[in-house]
Design an enzyme around this catalytic site. Structure first.
Site, PDB file in Angstrom:
ATOM      1  N   LYS A  13       0.842  -1.210   0.000  1.00 15.84           N
ATOM      2  CA  LYS A  13       0.000   0.000   0.000  1.00 15.84           C
ATOM      3  C   LYS A  13       0.873   1.255   0.000  1.00 15.84           C
ATOM      4  O   LYS A  13       0.676   2.168  -0.799  1.00 15.84           O
ATOM      5  CB  LYS A  13      -0.934   0.018   1.230  1.00 15.84           C
ATOM      6  CG  LYS A  13      -1.856  -1.200   1.325  1.00 15.84           C
ATOM      7  CD  LYS A  13      -2.794  -1.141   2.516  1.00 15.84           C
ATOM      8  CE  LYS A  13      -2.135  -1.190   3.876  1.00 15.84           C
ATOM      9  NZ  LYS A  13      -1.432  -2.471   4.173  1.00 15.84           N
ATOM     10  N   ARG A  88     -10.211   0.387   8.367  1.00 12.27           N
ATOM     11  CA  ARG A  88      -9.777  -0.980   8.679  1.00 12.27           C
ATOM     12  C   ARG A  88     -10.856  -1.759   9.388  1.00 12.27           C
ATOM     13  O   ARG A  88     -10.639  -2.914   9.742  1.00 12.27           O
ATOM     14  CB  ARG A  88      -8.573  -0.898   9.613  1.00 12.27           C
ATOM     15  CG  ARG A  88      -7.252  -0.952   8.903  1.00 12.27           C
ATOM     16  CD  ARG A  88      -6.203  -0.634   9.946  1.00 12.27           C
ATOM     17  NE  ARG A  88      -5.047  -1.427   9.800  1.00 12.27           N
ATOM     18  CZ  ARG A  88      -3.911  -0.977   9.268  1.00 12.27           C
ATOM     19  NH1 ARG A  88      -3.831   0.242   8.808  1.00 12.27           N
ATOM     20  NH2 ARG A  88      -2.880  -1.746   9.213  1.00 12.27           N
ATOM     21  N   ARG A 122      11.735  -5.541   5.527  1.00 17.23           N
ATOM     22  CA  ARG A 122      11.469  -4.135   5.175  1.00 17.23           C
ATOM     23  C   ARG A 122      12.361  -3.188   5.971  1.00 17.23           C
ATOM     24  O   ARG A 122      12.575  -3.342   7.176  1.00 17.23           O
ATOM     25  CB  ARG A 122      10.009  -3.796   5.464  1.00 17.23           C
ATOM     26  CG  ARG A 122       9.723  -2.296   5.305  1.00 17.23           C
ATOM     27  CD  ARG A 122       8.273  -1.970   5.278  1.00 17.23           C
ATOM     28  NE  ARG A 122       7.557  -2.417   6.456  1.00 17.23           N
ATOM     29  CZ  ARG A 122       6.232  -2.341   6.585  1.00 17.23           C
ATOM     30  NH1 ARG A 122       5.499  -1.850   5.608  1.00 17.23           N
ATOM     31  NH2 ARG A 122       5.645  -2.771   7.681  1.00 17.23           N
ATOM     32  N   ARG A 153      10.860  -1.271  11.366  1.00 18.85           N
ATOM     33  CA  ARG A 153       9.711  -0.902  12.196  1.00 18.85           C
ATOM     34  C   ARG A 153       9.571  -1.825  13.401  1.00 18.85           C
ATOM     35  O   ARG A 153       9.787  -3.025  13.298  1.00 18.85           O
ATOM     36  CB  ARG A 153       8.429  -0.951  11.354  1.00 18.85           C
ATOM     37  CG  ARG A 153       8.048   0.403  10.800  1.00 18.85           C
ATOM     38  CD  ARG A 153       6.955   0.354   9.784  1.00 18.85           C
ATOM     39  NE  ARG A 153       5.750  -0.340  10.209  1.00 18.85           N
ATOM     40  CZ  ARG A 153       4.642  -0.405   9.468  1.00 18.85           C
ATOM     41  NH1 ARG A 153       4.606   0.205   8.280  1.00 18.85           N
ATOM     42  NH2 ARG A 153       3.583  -1.049   9.893  1.00 18.85           N
ATOM     43  N   ARG A 164      -0.793  -9.195  13.305  1.00 22.18           N
ATOM     44  CA  ARG A 164      -1.364  -8.194  12.387  1.00 22.18           C
ATOM     45  C   ARG A 164      -2.148  -8.879  11.265  1.00 22.18           C
ATOM     46  O   ARG A 164      -3.201  -8.401  10.841  1.00 22.18           O
ATOM     47  CB  ARG A 164      -0.255  -7.310  11.806  1.00 22.18           C
ATOM     48  CG  ARG A 164       0.293  -6.318  12.832  1.00 22.18           C
ATOM     49  CD  ARG A 164       1.657  -5.780  12.441  1.00 22.18           C
ATOM     50  NE  ARG A 164       1.683  -5.058  11.198  1.00 22.18           N
ATOM     51  CZ  ARG A 164       2.783  -4.867  10.456  1.00 22.18           C
ATOM     52  NH1 ARG A 164       3.940  -5.362  10.847  1.00 22.18           N
ATOM     53  NH2 ARG A 164       2.723  -4.186   9.334  1.00 22.18           N
TER      54      ARG A 164
HETATM   55  P1  AP5 Z   1       4.801  -1.635   2.003  1.00 27.34           P
HETATM   56  O1  AP5 Z   1       4.512  -0.820   0.805  1.00 27.34           O
HETATM   57  O2  AP5 Z   1       5.488  -0.981   3.141  1.00 27.34           O
HETATM   58  O3  AP5 Z   1       3.475  -2.401   2.497  1.00 27.34           O
HETATM   59  P2  AP5 Z   1       2.154  -1.846   3.243  1.00 27.34           P
HETATM   60  O4  AP5 Z   1       0.992  -2.475   2.574  1.00 27.34           O
HETATM   61  O5  AP5 Z   1       2.195  -0.369   3.342  1.00 27.34           O
HETATM   62  O6  AP5 Z   1       2.340  -2.559   4.641  1.00 27.34           O
HETATM   63  P3  AP5 Z   1       2.230  -1.976   6.133  1.00 27.34           P
HETATM   64  O7  AP5 Z   1       2.992  -2.944   7.010  1.00 27.34           O
HETATM   65  O8  AP5 Z   1       2.617  -0.549   6.207  1.00 27.34           O
HETATM   66  O9  AP5 Z   1       0.706  -2.154   6.390  1.00 27.34           O
HETATM   67  P4  AP5 Z   1      -0.021  -2.159   7.708  1.00 27.34           P
HETATM   68  O10 AP5 Z   1      -1.395  -1.958   7.237  1.00 27.34           O
HETATM   69  O11 AP5 Z   1       0.204  -3.352   8.557  1.00 27.34           O
HETATM   70  O12 AP5 Z   1       0.677  -0.995   8.568  1.00 27.34           O
HETATM   71  P5  AP5 Z   1       0.263   0.505   8.887  1.00 27.34           P
HETATM   72  O13 AP5 Z   1       1.482   1.310   8.939  1.00 27.34           O
HETATM   73  O14 AP5 Z   1      -0.856   0.940   8.024  1.00 27.34           O
HETATM   74  O15 AP5 Z   1       5.673  -2.915   1.510  1.00 27.34           O
HETATM   75  C1  AP5 Z   1       6.093  -3.919   2.420  1.00 27.34           C
HETATM   76  C2  AP5 Z   1       7.419  -4.543   1.966  1.00 27.34           C
HETATM   77  O16 AP5 Z   1       7.217  -5.239   0.743  1.00 27.34           O
HETATM   78  C3  AP5 Z   1       8.575  -3.560   1.703  1.00 27.34           C
HETATM   79  O17 AP5 Z   1       9.791  -4.143   2.057  1.00 27.34           O
HETATM   80  C4  AP5 Z   1       8.506  -3.337   0.179  1.00 27.34           C
HETATM   81  O18 AP5 Z   1       9.769  -2.969  -0.349  1.00 27.34           O
HETATM   82  C5  AP5 Z   1       8.050  -4.711  -0.281  1.00 27.34           C
HETATM   83  N1  AP5 Z   1       7.242  -4.681  -1.504  1.00 27.34           N
HETATM   84  C6  AP5 Z   1       6.274  -3.771  -1.815  1.00 27.34           C
HETATM   85  N2  AP5 Z   1       5.719  -4.072  -3.003  1.00 27.34           N
HETATM   86  C7  AP5 Z   1       6.315  -5.218  -3.438  1.00 27.34           C
HETATM   87  C8  AP5 Z   1       6.169  -6.045  -4.595  1.00 27.34           C
HETATM   88  N3  AP5 Z   1       5.274  -5.750  -5.551  1.00 27.34           N
HETATM   89  N4  AP5 Z   1       6.960  -7.143  -4.721  1.00 27.34           N
HETATM   90  C9  AP5 Z   1       7.868  -7.464  -3.747  1.00 27.34           C
HETATM   91  N5  AP5 Z   1       8.073  -6.711  -2.628  1.00 27.34           N
HETATM   92  C10 AP5 Z   1       7.296  -5.604  -2.472  1.00 27.34           C
HETATM   93  O19 AP5 Z   1      -0.340   0.346  10.370  1.00 27.34           O
HETATM   94  C11 AP5 Z   1       0.500   0.031  11.472  1.00 27.34           C
HETATM   95  C12 AP5 Z   1      -0.329  -0.088  12.744  1.00 27.34           C
HETATM   96  O20 AP5 Z   1      -0.965   1.180  13.021  1.00 27.34           O
HETATM   97  C13 AP5 Z   1      -1.469  -1.098  12.721  1.00 27.34           C
HETATM   98  O21 AP5 Z   1      -1.035  -2.409  13.033  1.00 27.34           O
HETATM   99  C14 AP5 Z   1      -2.414  -0.522  13.788  1.00 27.34           C
HETATM  100  O22 AP5 Z   1      -1.942  -0.812  15.083  1.00 27.34           O
HETATM  101  C15 AP5 Z   1      -2.285   0.987  13.563  1.00 27.34           C
HETATM  102  N6  AP5 Z   1      -3.278   1.510  12.613  1.00 27.34           N
HETATM  103  C16 AP5 Z   1      -3.029   2.104  11.404  1.00 27.34           C
HETATM  104  N7  AP5 Z   1      -4.173   2.448  10.802  1.00 27.34           N
HETATM  105  C17 AP5 Z   1      -5.172   2.072  11.632  1.00 27.34           C
HETATM  106  C18 AP5 Z   1      -6.601   2.120  11.545  1.00 27.34           C
HETATM  107  N8  AP5 Z   1      -7.222   2.631  10.462  1.00 27.34           N
HETATM  108  N9  AP5 Z   1      -7.320   1.627  12.582  1.00 27.34           N
HETATM  109  C19 AP5 Z   1      -6.717   1.120  13.679  1.00 27.34           C
HETATM  110  N10 AP5 Z   1      -5.383   1.019  13.817  1.00 27.34           N
HETATM  111  C20 AP5 Z   1      -4.609   1.486  12.788  1.00 27.34           C
HETATM  112 MG    MG Z   2       2.376   1.013   4.949  1.00 27.98          MG
END
Ligand code: AP5
Ligand code: MG
Length: 206
Positions: A13, A88, A122, A153, A164
């Site tokens: 994402k 979410r 990552r 992270r 997660r």
């Molecule tokens: P990356 O692009 O970083 O993936 P992502 O989908 O952004 O993954 P996140 O871990 O950020 O998602 P998340 O939803 O768990 O975390 P968030 O920060 O939102 O890519 C990942 C890896 O893959 C990288 O190494 C990249 O290089 C690689 N990659 C990318 N594309 C690729 C491809 N095509 N092929 C191969 N490799 C690839 O949330 C964190 C925490 O915050 C949550 O757990 C929760 O506690 C809280 N939170 C956030 N939003 C909310 C909400 N709305 N409600 C409640 N709690 C929330």
């Molecule tokens: Mg992300």
């Protein structure tokens, strides 16, 4: 354009949002990045959110809904938004309908078995927000784009990643059916090269 990126942890994402938000000229709003900034700044909300994030659980809906309501009221969101990581839960989605209903929802689909390696490997840049996989870096500690220090992270540990993913399947995956029912969902294959994923997303937005 009001756009949502939906997908499990590690789906790409954040990676895809950088390219798509600049093309559409809408701000990339990552609730995960906003929460991590609040944790770094030790705000009361950040300190309260940290225990949920470290445990791989969702931060309570009311906190997120208010945070997003405030962010979407800012002037740069007049042309639209690209939301990454929100909504979410169905409760968050219902709240967003009242704030600024999305035009399109892109579901980035990646099988669970690919996600553990993506996340344990990552590395993220605290300056330019670049996201990299350790296998593609010559120096795993230095951002190849801006030269800043790369970090791992806190929630990218195997135990937390599994939690997660569990939370994703239980609480967030139901949004696929929710937005399908509204005719707004497009699913793209996220298990291919990042350029191919980008091309599929842009095609789905036409
Ligand atoms: P990356 O692009 O970083 O993936 P992502 O989908 O952004 O993954 P996140 O871990 O950020 O998602 P998340 O939803 O768990 O975390 P968030 O920060 O939102 O890519 C990942 C890896 O893959 C990288 O190494 C990249 O290089 C690689 N990659 C990318 N594309 C690729 C491809 N095509 N092929 C191969 N490799 C690839 O949330 C964190 C925490 O915050 C949550 O757990 C929760 O506690 C809280 N939170 C956030 N939003 C909310 C909400 N709305 N409600 C409640 N709690 C929330
Ligand atoms: Mg992300």
């Amino acid at each position: 354009m009001k756009l949502i990126f939906l997908g499990p942890p590690g789906a790409g994402k954040g990676t895809q949002a950088l390219g798509v938000s600049s093309r559409l000229n809408v701000p990339h709003i990552s609730t995960g990045n906003m929460l991590r900034a609040a944790v770094r700044n030790e705000t009361p909300m950040g300190l309260a959110a940290k225990k949920f994030m470290d445990a791989g659980k969702l931060v309570p809906d009311e906190v997120l809904i208010e945070m997003v309501r405030e962010r979407l009221s800012m002037v740069d969101c007049k042309p639209g938004y690209l939301l990454d990581g929100f909504p979410r839960t169905v409760e968050q989605a219902e709240a967003l309908e009242q704030i600024a209903s999305p035009d399109r929802v892109i579901n980035i689909a990646v099988p669970d078995e690919c996600l553990l390696d993506r996340l344990t490997g990552r590395r993220v840049c605290g300056k330019c927000s670049g996201t990299f996989h350790i296998s593609k870096l010559t120096d795993p500690g230095v951002c190849p784009v801006c030269g800043w220090t790369l970090t791992h992270r806190d929630d990218d540990q195997p135990v937390t990643i599994r939690q997660r993913l569990k939370v994703y399947h239980e609480q967030t995956a139901p949004l696929i059916g929710y937005y399908e029912g509204k005719g707004k969902l497009r699913t793209v294959d996220g298990d291919c090269a990042p350029e191919e994923v980008l091309a599929s997303i842009l095609a789905a937005l036409e």
